[in-house]
Write a protein that holds these residues in place. Sequence first.
Motif, short mmCIF file in Angstrom:
data_model
loop_
_atom_site.label_atom_id
_atom_site.label_comp_id
_atom_site.label_asym_id
_atom_site.label_seq_id
_atom_site.Cartn_x
_atom_site.Cartn_y
_atom_site.Cartn_z
N LYS A 55 60.57 -55.42 19.14
CA LYS A 55 61.16 -54.25 19.77
C LYS A 55 61.57 -54.58 21.20
CE LYS A 55 59.00 -50.34 19.08
NZ LYS A 55 58.02 -49.22 19.24
N GLU A 56 62.70 -54.01 21.64
CA GLU A 56 63.10 -54.13 23.03
C GLU A 56 63.29 -52.74 23.63
OE1 GLU A 56 66.81 -56.16 23.63
OE2 GLU A 56 67.76 -55.29 21.85
N TYR A 57 63.21 -52.71 24.95
CA TYR A 57 63.16 -51.43 25.67
C TYR A 57 64.29 -51.34 26.70
CZ TYR A 57 58.38 -50.96 23.87
OH TYR A 57 57.28 -50.84 23.06
N HIS A 58 64.82 -50.12 26.82
CA HIS A 58 65.76 -49.84 27.92
C HIS A 58 64.96 -49.09 28.97
CE1 HIS A 58 69.81 -48.02 29.43
NE2 HIS A 58 69.28 -48.89 30.27
N ASP A 74 68.24 -52.22 32.23
CA ASP A 74 68.95 -52.55 30.99
C ASP A 74 67.96 -52.83 29.87
OD1 ASP A 74 71.07 -52.93 29.31
OD2 ASP A 74 72.03 -54.48 30.49
N TRP A 75 68.44 -53.41 28.77
CA TRP A 75 67.60 -53.72 27.62
C TRP A 75 66.88 -55.04 27.84
CZ3 TRP A 75 66.66 -50.40 23.69
CH2 TRP A 75 67.55 -49.33 23.52
N ASN A 126 64.86 -45.69 26.02
CA ASN A 126 64.98 -45.81 24.57
C ASN A 126 64.38 -47.13 24.11
OD1 ASN A 126 65.66 -45.06 21.98
ND2 ASN A 126 67.82 -44.69 22.42
N THR A 127 64.16 -47.23 22.82
CA THR A 127 63.71 -48.49 22.22
C THR A 127 64.56 -48.77 20.99
OG1 THR A 127 62.09 -47.41 20.77
CG2 THR A 127 61.33 -48.08 22.97
N ARG A 128 64.59 -50.02 20.59
CA ARG A 128 65.33 -50.38 19.38
C ARG A 128 64.72 -51.65 18.78
NH1 ARG A 128 71.08 -52.16 22.22
NH2 ARG A 128 70.37 -54.15 23.13
#
Length: 263
Positions: free
Chosen positions: A134-137, A183-184, A224-226
């Motif tokens: 998972k990565e985070y903004h 940023d992400w 957000n996360t993705r």
Amino acid sequence: MTRKYTWLPSTLIFLLTTLSTPLFAHAQNVAVVNGAPIPSTRANALLEEFRRQGQPDTPELHSAVREELINREILMQEAARRGLPNRPEIKAQLAIAQQSVVIRALIEDFWQQKPSDAELRAAYLALTQKMGNKEYHLHHILLDNEAQAKELISKIKNGASFEELAKQYSKDPGSAKNGGDLDWAVPQTFVPEFAQSATRLKPGQITQQPVRTQFGWHIIRVDNTRALKAPPFEQIKPQLTQQIQQEKLQNFIDNLRAHAKIQ
């Protein structure tokens, strides 16, 4: 080198361009200056240096190298006549230059030892596990003291703009002008205290208490996360190869130093 190339007869150019070996390979010397020979090995070494710099291997380049070496030999002979090589400071510089050449050869020789496919895949697995899934903004505001950070958290809870406060107060020159936007990114790219606090938040939340790191006090917001998809093995194989080689080289140097007698 700014000297113009000397044009060679077309027949000789044809012969040179069809040879698979260097121009100077079959000659013991490329020239003799005042009785002092200039060996072809020196010319080939200079040619190789030009090739590394992207120079095309042409007959004109070979001719220019020969002229360059002749000029160097003439200047070296004059320097020797004046006794310059015997000066202590010149001897010291020559010793350092010699060390640099030999050490570079040692490192290049070591660099020929490529990591195995098993080593590369193990490094790839470790990297993907470290990256997570998972990565985070994120946004953040960096401050010098805890009291001010708590004050800004209170203002944000009461409706103040996170971005405007970041632009006004944040000490992070990289993100302040963008309202604190980071940023992400994957959490592992941040210091542990920052990453642990960010991953506890849900999208839209901010830290209820300032987060202290070596840089100061942070207010963190998760936008957000993705899901994070790791790049294919073949795509990052060159980077992994370089990383492993650098690590092995450092270990090699450390081991030599550990076994050296230093007084």
